[in-house]
Motif scaffolding. Structure first.
Motif, PDB file in Angstrom:
ATOM      1  N   THR A 128       0.854  -1.176   0.000  1.00 35.37           N
ATOM      2  CA  THR A 128       0.000   0.000   0.000  1.00 35.37           C
ATOM      3  C   THR A 128       0.898   1.237   0.000  1.00 35.37           C
ATOM      4  OG1 THR A 128      -0.081   0.190   2.412  1.00 35.37           O
ATOM      5  CG2 THR A 128      -1.707  -1.258   1.373  1.00 35.37           C
ATOM      6  N   VAL A 129       0.315   2.393  -0.260  1.00 36.03           N
ATOM      7  CA  VAL A 129       1.094   3.637  -0.251  1.00 36.03           C
ATOM      8  C   VAL A 129       1.726   3.847   1.123  1.00 36.03           C
ATOM      9  CG1 VAL A 129       0.960   6.148  -0.457  1.00 36.03           C
ATOM     10  CG2 VAL A 129      -0.319   4.695  -2.051  1.00 36.03           C
ATOM     11  N   SER A 260       4.867  -1.642  -6.643  1.00 39.98           N
ATOM     12  CA  SER A 260       4.035  -0.628  -5.988  1.00 39.98           C
ATOM     13  C   SER A 260       4.052   0.667  -6.799  1.00 39.98           C
ATOM     14  CB  SER A 260       4.542  -0.374  -4.565  1.00 39.98           C
ATOM     15  OG  SER A 260       4.579  -1.577  -3.822  1.00 39.98           O
ATOM     16  N   THR A 263       1.669   0.069  -9.702  1.00 37.42           N
ATOM     17  CA  THR A 263       0.282  -0.079  -9.258  1.00 37.42           C
ATOM     18  C   THR A 263      -0.298   1.246  -8.781  1.00 37.42           C
ATOM     19  OG1 THR A 263       0.759  -2.355  -8.575  1.00 37.42           O
ATOM     20  CG2 THR A 263      -1.237  -1.353  -7.694  1.00 37.42           C
ATOM     21  N   HIS A 264       0.490   2.014  -8.031  1.00 41.64           N
ATOM     22  CA  HIS A 264      -0.006   3.283  -7.496  1.00 41.64           C
ATOM     23  C   HIS A 264      -0.155   4.326  -8.601  1.00 41.64           C
ATOM     24  CE1 HIS A 264       1.806   1.942  -3.379  1.00 41.64           C
ATOM     25  NE2 HIS A 264       0.734   1.258  -3.743  1.00 41.64           N
ATOM     26  N   LYS A 268      -3.818   6.023  -9.745  1.00 40.65           N
ATOM     27  CA  LYS A 268      -4.045   7.466  -9.806  1.00 40.65           C
ATOM     28  C   LYS A 268      -4.352   7.940 -11.226  1.00 40.65           C
ATOM     29  CE  LYS A 268      -3.385   8.731  -5.507  1.00 40.65           C
ATOM     30  NZ  LYS A 268      -4.435   9.436  -4.726  1.00 40.65           N
ATOM     31  N   ASP A 294      -4.756  -3.695  -9.853  1.00 34.16           N
ATOM     32  CA  ASP A 294      -5.536  -2.554  -9.406  1.00 34.16           C
ATOM     33  C   ASP A 294      -7.011  -2.921  -9.272  1.00 34.16           C
ATOM     34  OD1 ASP A 294      -6.618   0.613 -10.400  1.00 34.16           O
ATOM     35  OD2 ASP A 294      -5.323   0.259  -8.684  1.00 34.16           O
TER      36      ASP A 294
END
Length: 309
Positions: A128-129, A260, A263-264, A268, A294
């Motif tokens: 996760t972020v 990550s 994916t992030h 966004k 995602d």
């Protein structure tokens, strides 16, 4: 070619050497992929040597049948080799025989009846972020030597902030930092341009400010405790420490920070083609796996949060 010096005749040995040069010069395979191809084909030729009862010759290959290939695959499967490894072995074999055909040496239809083993799709395990940020920021708490803590934070920042592989991050030199864009050479010798965002630049500058070793412009940027080139294994060990300290899953590795990153960005609204370029993927299909990641995360959040889920 490993394990083939005593199983093939001089003519085939020469063809094998030419095939390897072709893989490097034309197909530009990564060193580890080239090594795997050599090993896979060597095992196949050793298997044929056992079948033929001696040296493998061009005649042996011309007489190759689909049943021989299936027998080899079955023997490897009996050794509990994964489907992914079997598929790679088949790819290596096809590559060599395709080379022989292009060179006008021989042709065979034996592979036409062979199906590639099915490989189950394994989705990348992204953090996760919050987990990604904590992984980087907590590094300083596990290391008493400030410059090593700053070094590790810089390396992990590159993995998460630019999507670099560990090997790519550790190959950077001070000369690569002359602009706001990194020129990165990745797998297969492919070069790509990656933005060096401000937080990553600050992490690198913090490391450079207190690094005790003189760094020449063309030499590796990141150094070990005694001044040698930093080993990827040390970065992996640091992340293993962070997993324990933060209670992260086993899938939390340096490479997971690269996953990550992708994916992030996608989450966004990042463009898939742009992410492909940033990661250095040769094929868009490789990048498309992140759309599944995602979507899976979106559905997981839905099922956890929606009152009627």
């Amino acid at each position: 070619m490993p394990n083939t010096a005593f199983t093939v005749d001089a003519f085939l040995n020469d063809q094998l050497a030419r095939w390897q040069r072709d893989l490097v010069a034309v197909r530009r395979l990564a060193p580890k992929t080239l090594e795997a191809y050599q090993r896979d084909l060597g095992q196949f030729l050793d298997f044929l040597s056992g079948h033929a009862g001696g040296e493998v010759t061009l005649t042996t290959l011309r007489e190759l049948r689909a049943a021989d290939i299936r027998a080899f695959m079955a023997s490897r499967r009996g050794e509990e080799v994964s489907s992914r490894s079997l598929a790679r072995a088949l790819s290596a074999m096809k590559s060599f025989f395709a080379f022989l055909e292009r060179e006008g040496v021989m042709a065979t239809e034996a592979f036409n009846a062979i199906r590639t083993p099915k490989i189950g799709r394994s989705l990348p395990k992204a953090l996760t972020v919050i987990e990604a940020k904590r992984t980087i920021s907590t590094t300083a708490e596990l290391e008493e030597r400030p410059w090593i803590a700053a070094r590790d934070m810089a390396v992990l920042s590159l993995c998460y902030g630019t999507g670099l592989r560990i090997s790519e991050a550790l190959a950077l030199t001070p000369a690569d930092l002359d602009s706001d864009t990194l020129r990165v050479t990745g797998k297969g010798g492919r070069t790509r341009m990656v933005p060096l965002i401000a937080p990553v630049r600050r992490a690198i500058d913090a490391y450079l400010e207190i690094c005790p070793f003189g760094l020449d412009p063309g030499e590796p940027l990141f150094r070990g405790a005694k001044g040698g080139v930093l080993s990827p294994r040390l970065v992996q060990m640091r992340v293993a420490q962070l997993r324990g300290a933060l209670g992260l899953p086993p899938s939390a590795t340096p490479h997971a920070l690269r996953h990550s990153f992708a994916t992030h960005l996608l989450g966004k609204g990042g463009d898939l083609r742009a992410i492909q370029e940033l990661l250095g993927h040769a094929s868009l299909s490789t990048t498309q796996i992140y759309t599944a990641v995602d979507t899976d995360r979106l559905l997981e959040s839905y099922h956890k949060a929606h009152p009627r889920a």
